[in-house]
Design a protein around this motif. Structure first.
Motif, PDB file in Angstrom:
ATOM      1  N   GLY A  78      -7.016   9.932  -5.678  1.00  0.00           N
ATOM      2  CA  GLY A  78      -5.880   9.030  -5.576  1.00  0.00           C
ATOM      3  C   GLY A  78      -4.777   9.361  -6.555  1.00  0.00           C
ATOM      4  N   ASP A  79      -5.090  10.209  -7.551  1.00  0.00           N
ATOM      5  CA  ASP A  79      -4.023  10.663  -8.438  1.00  0.00           C
ATOM      6  C   ASP A  79      -3.274  11.796  -7.740  1.00  0.00           C
ATOM      7  OD1 ASP A  79      -5.708  12.850  -8.607  1.00  0.00           O
ATOM      8  OD2 ASP A  79      -5.983  12.763 -10.780  1.00  0.00           O
ATOM      9  N   HIS A  80      -2.586  12.651  -8.492  1.00  0.00           N
ATOM     10  CA  HIS A  80      -1.745  13.655  -7.853  1.00  0.00           C
ATOM     11  C   HIS A  80      -2.482  14.902  -7.400  1.00  0.00           C
ATOM     12  CE1 HIS A  80      -2.119  15.048 -11.969  1.00  0.00           C
ATOM     13  NE2 HIS A  80      -1.525  16.177 -11.678  1.00  0.00           N
ATOM     14  N   LYS A  81      -3.792  15.059  -7.761  1.00  0.00           N
ATOM     15  CA  LYS A  81      -4.419  16.345  -7.452  1.00  0.00           C
ATOM     16  C   LYS A  81      -5.898  16.299  -7.080  1.00  0.00           C
ATOM     17  CE  LYS A  81      -5.391  17.313 -12.359  1.00  0.00           C
ATOM     18  NZ  LYS A  81      -5.162  18.255 -13.477  1.00  0.00           N
ATOM     19  N   HIS A  82      -6.634  15.264  -7.408  1.00  0.00           N
ATOM     20  CA  HIS A  82      -8.079  15.307  -7.210  1.00  0.00           C
ATOM     21  C   HIS A  82      -8.472  14.904  -5.784  1.00  0.00           C
ATOM     22  CE1 HIS A  82      -8.070  15.135 -11.695  1.00  0.00           C
ATOM     23  NE2 HIS A  82      -9.044  16.002 -11.511  1.00  0.00           N
ATOM     24  N   LEU A  83      -9.421  15.669  -5.220  1.00  0.00           N
ATOM     25  CA  LEU A  83      -9.926  15.446  -3.877  1.00  0.00           C
ATOM     26  C   LEU A  83     -11.439  15.636  -3.865  1.00  0.00           C
ATOM     27  CD1 LEU A  83      -7.359  17.656  -1.891  1.00  0.00           C
ATOM     28  CD2 LEU A  83      -7.202  15.188  -2.277  1.00  0.00           C
ATOM     29  N   THR A  84     -12.082  15.130  -2.807  1.00  0.00           N
ATOM     30  CA  THR A  84     -13.484  15.487  -2.585  1.00  0.00           C
ATOM     31  C   THR A  84     -13.586  16.667  -1.628  1.00  0.00           C
ATOM     32  OG1 THR A  84     -13.703  13.863  -0.785  1.00  0.00           O
ATOM     33  CG2 THR A  84     -14.300  13.138  -3.011  1.00  0.00           C
ATOM     34  N   TYR A 297       0.295  -0.194  -3.829  1.00  0.00           N
ATOM     35  CA  TYR A 297      -0.870   0.097  -2.986  1.00  0.00           C
ATOM     36  C   TYR A 297      -1.079   1.598  -2.783  1.00  0.00           C
ATOM     37  CZ  TYR A 297      -1.258  -4.840  -1.821  1.00  0.00           C
ATOM     38  OH  TYR A 297      -1.423  -6.206  -1.892  1.00  0.00           O
ATOM     39  N   ARG A 298      -0.346   2.414  -3.509  1.00  0.00           N
ATOM     40  CA  ARG A 298      -0.383   3.856  -3.281  1.00  0.00           C
ATOM     41  C   ARG A 298      -1.787   4.426  -3.483  1.00  0.00           C
ATOM     42  NH1 ARG A 298       3.114   7.613  -7.178  1.00  0.00           N
ATOM     43  NH2 ARG A 298       1.489   6.880  -8.614  1.00  0.00           N
ATOM     44  N   LEU A 299      -2.437   4.048  -4.589  1.00  0.00           N
ATOM     45  CA  LEU A 299      -3.760   4.579  -4.882  1.00  0.00           C
ATOM     46  C   LEU A 299      -4.746   4.225  -3.773  1.00  0.00           C
ATOM     47  CD1 LEU A 299      -5.835   5.897  -6.804  1.00  0.00           C
ATOM     48  CD2 LEU A 299      -6.150   3.653  -7.848  1.00  0.00           C
ATOM     49  N   ARG A 300      -4.737   2.975  -3.313  1.00  0.00           N
ATOM     50  CA  ARG A 300      -5.690   2.534  -2.296  1.00  0.00           C
ATOM     51  C   ARG A 300      -5.491   3.286  -0.990  1.00  0.00           C
ATOM     52  NH1 ARG A 300      -4.503  -3.831  -3.693  1.00  0.00           N
ATOM     53  NH2 ARG A 300      -5.138  -3.704  -5.881  1.00  0.00           N
ATOM     54  N   ILE A 301      -4.241   3.473  -0.606  1.00  0.00           N
ATOM     55  CA  ILE A 301      -3.955   4.196   0.636  1.00  0.00           C
ATOM     56  C   ILE A 301      -4.398   5.650   0.523  1.00  0.00           C
ATOM     57  CG2 ILE A 301      -2.055   5.108   2.032  1.00  0.00           C
ATOM     58  CD1 ILE A 301      -0.673   2.413   1.710  1.00  0.00           C
ATOM     59  N   VAL A 303      -6.821   6.867  -1.351  1.00  0.00           N
ATOM     60  CA  VAL A 303      -8.285   6.942  -1.336  1.00  0.00           C
ATOM     61  C   VAL A 303      -8.798   6.827   0.094  1.00  0.00           C
ATOM     62  CG1 VAL A 303     -10.417   5.809  -2.038  1.00  0.00           C
ATOM     63  CG2 VAL A 303      -8.568   6.114  -3.700  1.00  0.00           C
ATOM     64  N   VAL A 304      -8.267   5.885   0.870  1.00  0.00           N
ATOM     65  CA  VAL A 304      -8.697   5.732   2.260  1.00  0.00           C
ATOM     66  C   VAL A 304      -8.423   7.014   3.039  1.00  0.00           C
ATOM     67  CG1 VAL A 304      -8.294   4.495   4.423  1.00  0.00           C
ATOM     68  CG2 VAL A 304      -8.409   3.230   2.265  1.00  0.00           C
ATOM     69  N   ALA A 337     -14.190   4.173   1.143  1.00  0.00           N
ATOM     70  CA  ALA A 337     -12.957   4.048   1.923  1.00  0.00           C
ATOM     71  C   ALA A 337     -12.822   2.639   2.483  1.00  0.00           C
ATOM     72  CB  ALA A 337     -12.951   5.078   3.050  1.00  0.00           C
ATOM     73  N   ILE A 338     -13.916   2.072   2.970  1.00  0.00           N
ATOM     74  CA  ILE A 338     -13.881   0.716   3.516  1.00  0.00           C
ATOM     75  C   ILE A 338     -13.516  -0.295   2.431  1.00  0.00           C
ATOM     76  CG2 ILE A 338     -15.312  -1.116   4.496  1.00  0.00           C
ATOM     77  CD1 ILE A 338     -16.847   1.115   5.994  1.00  0.00           C
ATOM     78  N   ARG A 339     -14.087  -0.095   1.229  1.00  0.00           N
ATOM     79  CA  ARG A 339     -13.792  -1.027   0.128  1.00  0.00           C
ATOM     80  C   ARG A 339     -12.305  -1.017  -0.222  1.00  0.00           C
ATOM     81  NH1 ARG A 339     -14.052  -0.340  -5.558  1.00  0.00           N
ATOM     82  NH2 ARG A 339     -15.182   1.620  -5.349  1.00  0.00           N
ATOM     83  N   TYR A 340     -11.724   0.171  -0.314  1.00  0.00           N
ATOM     84  CA  TYR A 340     -10.295   0.239  -0.617  1.00  0.00           C
ATOM     85  C   TYR A 340      -9.463  -0.249   0.565  1.00  0.00           C
ATOM     86  CZ  TYR A 340     -10.746   2.524  -5.144  1.00  0.00           C
ATOM     87  OH  TYR A 340     -11.021   2.785  -6.467  1.00  0.00           O
ATOM     88  N   GLY A 341      -9.973  -0.053   1.796  1.00  0.00           N
ATOM     89  CA  GLY A 341      -9.267  -0.573   2.960  1.00  0.00           C
ATOM     90  C   GLY A 341      -9.198  -2.088   2.949  1.00  0.00           C
ATOM     91  N   ARG A 342     -10.281  -2.717   2.527  1.00  0.00           N
ATOM     92  CA  ARG A 342     -10.270  -4.179   2.444  1.00  0.00           C
ATOM     93  C   ARG A 342      -9.255  -4.669   1.426  1.00  0.00           C
ATOM     94  NH1 ARG A 342     -16.767  -5.669   2.866  1.00  0.00           N
ATOM     95  NH2 ARG A 342     -16.928  -5.327   5.130  1.00  0.00           N
ATOM     96  N   GLN A 343      -9.049  -3.903   0.379  1.00  0.00           N
ATOM     97  CA  GLN A 343      -8.029  -4.265  -0.612  1.00  0.00           C
ATOM     98  C   GLN A 343      -6.620  -4.126  -0.040  1.00  0.00           C
ATOM     99  OE1 GLN A 343      -8.745  -1.988  -4.191  1.00  0.00           O
ATOM    100  NE2 GLN A 343     -10.873  -2.691  -4.353  1.00  0.00           N
TER     101      GLN A 343
END
Length: 357
Positions: A78-84, A297-301, A303-304, A337-343
């Motif tokens: 959710g930051d500028h560079k980290h991914l799974t 809401y940028r971080l949550r979006i 992450v989803v 993803a679902i948890r952040y979607g609920r937020q």
């Protein structure tokens, strides 16, 4: 040069094919014949048998765009560079060229083909790797004030899994400007001062004192410096006991920056602004009933979007949700993803929805 993801992939592969590398298609995210790894976590994983002398490579020079997945940075997503999930562009030498040519290739591609400004490029090397330092300084001409030395936590790579090839690494970083950081970066001699020398069979594991929290430097966690490329000099084999021994020949492998490299080459301020993510971000926004990212809401979006993308690739390679091993990891990122979607107000099942046009 076009800066969309497909063009960068093609340009990278063509650059190295023209220099004698054979293009290898991406392997599955499920490693073949490697019980020490849950997932293919780096571009060199499919080539481990070549580096370890267990199989003969089709050519001594290889290049690939490898699907990769890892959860070591999942809390930073959710930051500028980290991914799974990410794609790792890489070029590999199996007992052919080594540091000198690897350094030259990296510099030529970044400053030549990709057109990045040389004066914005910073280099990091391992504390004990004088050879790499001299190549960057004398052969390439990077000023010494833009070359930083770090210890094992930053500039030692591998192994991928519990055992395998490993070695010091050297990274290319792009300076996005002081306005993106949190202060002046420290002098290089401040970064080079060792404090201790634990015993090691291969290298002196010297520890660099951390710079001031107010200072920026290539390995700072702010958004000023972006890692473009990691040149891994795989010189040793590390066994299950952690003992390192020299490989029979100076095998060579390195990879293009897995997450940051392509987005900086694409000229975007963060990975989520590239064409690889923009449509997914827009789709998540559409599900929430807006065409733009709502303030706060940028971080949550992000992450989803990232976890939905990662889950799709895992499922396509045969992983299914379960309570153990790979299935548990997949279940974890779906639930996250679902948890952040609920937020975001998405209190209905949404992971399989298509956004409204």
């Amino acid at each position: 040069m076009n800066t969309d993801g497909d063009s960068i992939r093609r340009s990278f592969a063509q650059f190295f094919e023209e220099r004698g590398h054979q293009y290898m298609p991406s392997a599955s995210l499920i490693p073949a014949g490697d019980p020490t790894l849950l997932f293919t976590s780096a571009g060199m994983v499919p080539f481990k048998p070549f580096f370890m002398g267990e199989q003969t490579p089709p050519r001594r020079r290889l290049t690939s765009c490898q699907k990769s997945f890892r959860t070591t940075d999942i809390d930073e997503v959710g930051d500028h560079k980290h991914l799974t999930f990410f794609e790792m562009l890489g070029n590999f030498s199996i007992g052919d060229y080594f540091k000198k040519d690897a350094v030259a290739f990296a510099w030529e591609l970044c400053t030549g083909l990709f057109g990045l400004e040389p004066e914005r490029m910073y280099v990091t090397v391992h504390l004990d790797d004088d050879d790499a330092y001299e190549l960057w300084r004398n052969d390439i001409g990077v000023p010494p004030e833009r070359i930083y030395r770090y210890g094992n936590s930053d500039n030692w790579w591998g192994p991928a899994g519990l055992e395998g090839p490993t070695g010091p690494c050297s990274e290319l970083h792009y300076d996005g400007g002081a306005e993106k950081g949190r202060g002046q970066h420290p002098a290089t001699d401040e970064m080079m001062t060792p404090t201790s020398s634990p015993p090691c069979s291969v290298s002196r594991l010297r520890v660099v004192p951390p710079p001031s929290r107010a200072a920026c430097h290539p390995n700072c966690d702010c958004e000023r410096f972006v890692e473009l490329w990691n040149l891994v000099f795989m010189q040793y084999y590390q066994d299950l006991e952690g003992v390192r021994t020299p490989l029979p020949a100076p095998e060579r492998g390195h990879r293009h920056g897995p997450r940051a490299g392509r987005r900086r080459s694409a000229g975007k301020p963060n990975v989520y602004e590239t064409d690889l993510f923009r449509p997914i971000i827009d789709a998540v926004c559409s599900l929430t009933g807006t065409n733009t990212v709502p303030t706060g809401y940028r971080l949550r979006i992000r992450v989803v979007a990232e976890h939905a993308r990662a889950a799709s690739f895992l499922i396509s390679d045969g992983v299914v949700p379960s309570n153990s091993d790979r299935g548990y990891v997949l279940r974890r990122i779906i639930r996250r993803a679902i948890r952040y979607g609920r937020q975001l107000g998405l209190d209905r099942p949404f992971m399989t929805e298509s956004p409204t046009p």
